[in-house]
Design an enzyme around this catalytic site. Structure first.
Site, short mmCIF file in Angstrom:
data_model
loop_
_atom_site.label_atom_id
_atom_site.label_comp_id
_atom_site.label_asym_id
_atom_site.label_seq_id
_atom_site.Cartn_x
_atom_site.Cartn_y
_atom_site.Cartn_z
N CYS A 5 88.74 -16.03 48.32
CA CYS A 5 88.37 -16.98 47.47
C CYS A 5 87.31 -17.95 48.40
O CYS A 5 88.28 -18.62 48.74
CB CYS A 5 88.43 -17.27 45.76
N GLY A 32 84.31 -14.70 50.63
CA GLY A 32 84.34 -14.27 49.23
C GLY A 32 82.46 -13.60 48.87
O GLY A 32 81.73 -14.89 49.26
N ASN A 106 91.53 -19.96 44.28
CA ASN A 106 92.02 -19.50 45.78
C ASN A 106 92.90 -18.75 45.50
O ASN A 106 94.15 -19.45 45.78
CB ASN A 106 91.39 -19.63 47.11
N GLY A 107 93.66 -17.74 45.51
CA GLY A 107 94.77 -17.51 46.02
C GLY A 107 95.59 -16.08 45.01
O GLY A 107 94.66 -15.62 44.34
N CYS A 243 99.92 -19.30 54.94
CA CYS A 243 98.80 -18.70 55.06
C CYS A 243 99.06 -18.41 56.09
O CYS A 243 97.73 -18.94 57.49
CB CYS A 243 98.50 -17.90 54.07
N TYR A 249 92.69 -15.15 61.13
CA TYR A 249 91.54 -14.41 60.86
C TYR A 249 90.55 -14.81 59.44
O TYR A 249 89.15 -14.69 59.93
CB TYR A 249 92.11 -13.07 60.22
N SER A 290 85.63 -11.46 66.13
CA SER A 290 87.42 -11.31 65.57
C SER A 290 88.43 -11.62 66.56
O SER A 290 89.21 -12.45 66.74
CB SER A 290 87.76 -10.22 64.78
N ASP A 367 92.17 -7.61 69.49
CA ASP A 367 91.65 -8.39 68.48
C ASP A 367 92.68 -9.26 67.91
O ASP A 367 93.59 -8.99 68.40
CB ASP A 367 91.10 -6.97 67.38
N ASP A 368 91.82 -9.47 66.69
CA ASP A 368 92.98 -10.77 66.28
C ASP A 368 94.22 -9.63 64.90
O ASP A 368 95.64 -10.49 64.85
CB ASP A 368 92.37 -11.42 64.50
N CYS A 404 99.71 -7.75 51.32
CA CYS A 404 99.80 -9.50 50.57
C CYS A 404 99.60 -9.21 48.79
O CYS A 404 98.52 -8.44 48.15
CB CYS A 404 98.34 -10.12 51.45
N CYS A 455 104.16 -18.16 55.99
CA CYS A 455 104.46 -16.94 54.51
C CYS A 455 103.74 -16.09 56.10
O CYS A 455 102.77 -15.96 56.88
CB CYS A 455 102.76 -17.17 53.70
N CYS A 458 103.29 -10.05 54.86
CA CYS A 458 103.14 -9.24 55.73
C CYS A 458 102.92 -8.60 56.54
O CYS A 458 102.69 -7.29 57.28
CB CYS A 458 101.18 -9.35 55.42
S1 SF4 Z 1 101.27 -12.08 52.50
FE1 SF4 Z 1 100.02 -12.35 55.13
S2 SF4 Z 1 97.85 -12.65 54.06
FE2 SF4 Z 1 99.33 -13.21 52.39
S3 SF4 Z 1 99.64 -14.71 52.38
FE3 SF4 Z 1 101.18 -13.81 53.72
S4 SF4 Z 1 100.71 -14.63 55.51
FE4 SF4 Z 1 98.73 -14.42 54.86
#
Ligand code: SF4
Length: 490
Positions: A5, A32, A106-107, A243, A249, A290, A367-368, A404, A455, A458
């Protein structure tokens, strides 16, 4: 993989906020595409227009004119928690005893259900199953007993997860970032006021200047009539959990996050990719759009050193950078195609190879990310069908092995190709001649952070929040909800 978002809030001196919010939402449209909305306050009452669709479809002149007032917030949404219907479109707005609230989020909260159950037992009636309404109700309850800053602090002590919020409380606009700063939020100065936005590109659109990022755990209160802002550091965490995929991305390449232009960060990730896993081929090409910044950095680095890390001879030009895949810009993004069959068709509609760039060549495709592997498989096949002798894939981020929970619609664990396959198995599955991903250490190094301040959930399967059934990478705990988290003196 879907952006989450975008949020925005402005306070202006004597000018209606609706149009600047509308332009800012246009700048954040990539975050979004499901719904858009604006809530304003004219000093007497709150005005709201929220609907499903793109910003340009949701707002016409007739919709903007009634949105009176020089303070307001806005939101673009792709659904990540809650239903895909208008009941979850934002900003969420509510009127209660001590005024009106608007909320853009957002989140994603990981303890929203617990708080909703608790508030429902106290008589709060919810109109959606989204977590934003939970924050709004909790804040509204606290505002009955506390001033604005203490009410926000109390709510921050109860909610757990990822959030960047813009909030309107009557004609006061606030911005809040969760204590680990998972989602971005920044402050900008306009000619006649201040703006809070998910990305600095929204500030640029309004000819403003980026002031700084909102700090993790900070509450920013914009002054009435655009007069400055106040800062309150309400919660401190030992480490941040930005993140890293925002840099890789989600964010626009022309946005600045953590004092770094996203485009430059991506180029530097591409340079690192060459250093870690460069392969000498005739041509390097990006997956548009990307992979473009990554490929540019990768190819740049390849002109300086060989894949073995040796300085290139003067007569050795290294690897040629070329655009070998042309994008049809009139086809929607693949992730809005819900079935596998539609996704496969979308790749063929979207990208067409340039035969003269590819035929008889060895190719590195950049690619990313690889999510399900569908697109990569099709692209490798496209290039081989077009006469490429070899196709090597390089990815500017680590393998995505887990979902995620912080607000990104990333496919389920079962759908993620890297969740149960090694890099070699993925290479075989997409039929590439070689495949390599960037390491997590390289990501942290390029972004100038310690791993623990990012973070990486993922790509490691260890998260910075306390998520039921998942591992954490730090000492974090959900707040207990069985009593106020602040004493009267806090
Ligand atoms: S899990 Fe991955 S996509 Fe989700 S907030 Fe963490 S780094 Fe970002």
């Amino acid at each position: 993989m879907t952006e989450k978002c975008g949020v925005v809030g402005v306070s202006l001196d004597g000018r209606d906020a609706a149009r600047p919010l509308y332009y800012a939402l246009y700048a954040l449209q990539h975050r979004g595409q499901e719904s858009a909305g604006i809530v304003t306050h004219d000093g007497f009452q709150q005005h709201s227009h929220v609907d499903m669709g793109l910003v340009g479809d949701v707002f016409g002149e007739d919709d903007l004119d009634p949105l009176a007032g020089s303070a307001g917030i806005g939101h673009v949404r792709y659904p990540t928690a809650g239903s895909v219907d208008s009941s979850c479109a934002q900003p969420f707005s509510v009127s209660f005893k001590s005024g009106s609230l608007g909320l853009s989020h957002n989140g994603n909260l990981v303890n929203a259900d617990e708080i909703r159950d608790e508030l429902a037992a106290l008589g709060h009636a919810f109109t959606s199953d989204g977590d934003t309404e939970v924050i709004a109700h909790d804040l509204a309850r606290n505002l009955l007993e506390e001033d604005l800053v203490r009410a926000v602090k109390r709510t921050m002590g109860r909610i757990h997860g990822s959030y960047a919020l813009t909030i309107s409380h009557d004609d006061t606009v606030l911005g809040v970032r969760d204590p680990q700063g998972n989602r971005p939020l920044c402050i900008g100065e306009l000619e006649d006021g201040y703006i809070l936005a998910s990305e600095s590109a929204a500030i640029d659109t309004l000819d403003g200047d980026l002031v700084r990022d909102v700090r993790p755990g900070e509450l920013v209160v914009l002054g009435e009539d655009g007069q400055g802002f106040d800062s309150y550091q309400l919660v401190e965490a030992d480490n941040t959990a930005h993140c890293f995929f925002e840099h890789v991305y989600f964010a626009r390449p022309d946005s600045v996050i953590d004092d770094t232009l996203v485009y430059e960060a991506r180029r530097n990730l591409g340079r690192k990719l060459w250093a870690e896993s460069g392969v000498e081929t005739d041509v390097v090409m990006p997956v548009p759009d990307s992979g473009r910044a990554f490929a540019s950095g990768y190819a740049d680095a390849a002109t300086e050193t060989t894949a073995d890390g040796e300085a290139r001879d003067q007569d050795d030009d290294g690897v040629e950078f070329a655009e070998g895949l042309m994008k049809n810009r009139y086809v929607g993004r693949t992730f809005i195609m819900p079935t596998q069959d539609e996704r496969e068709r979308a790749v063929r509609l979207k990208l067409n190879p340039i035969k003269s760039t590819v035929e008889g060549k060895t190719v590195t495709l950049i690619d990313d990310s690889i999510v399900r592997g569908t697109t990569s498989t099709q692209l490798v096949q496209l290039l081989k069908d077009c006469g490429a002798e070899e196709v090597h894939m390089r990815i500017g981020a680590p393998e995505i092995v887990a979902p995620c929970y912080m607000g990104i619609d990333m496919a389920t664990r079962e759908e993620l190709i890297a969740s149960d396959k090694s890099v070699g198995e993925i290479r075989d599955a997409i039929d590439a001649d070689s495949l390599a991903y960037l390491s997590t250490d390289a990501v942290a190094d390029v972004l100038g952070k310690e791993r623990i301040d990012l973070c990486l959930g993922c790509v490691t399967g260890e998260y910075p929040y306390d998520i039921e059934g998942e591992e954490t990478d730090r000492d974090v705990h959900r707040p207990t909800l069985d009593g106020p988290t602040l004493s009267a003196d806090d």
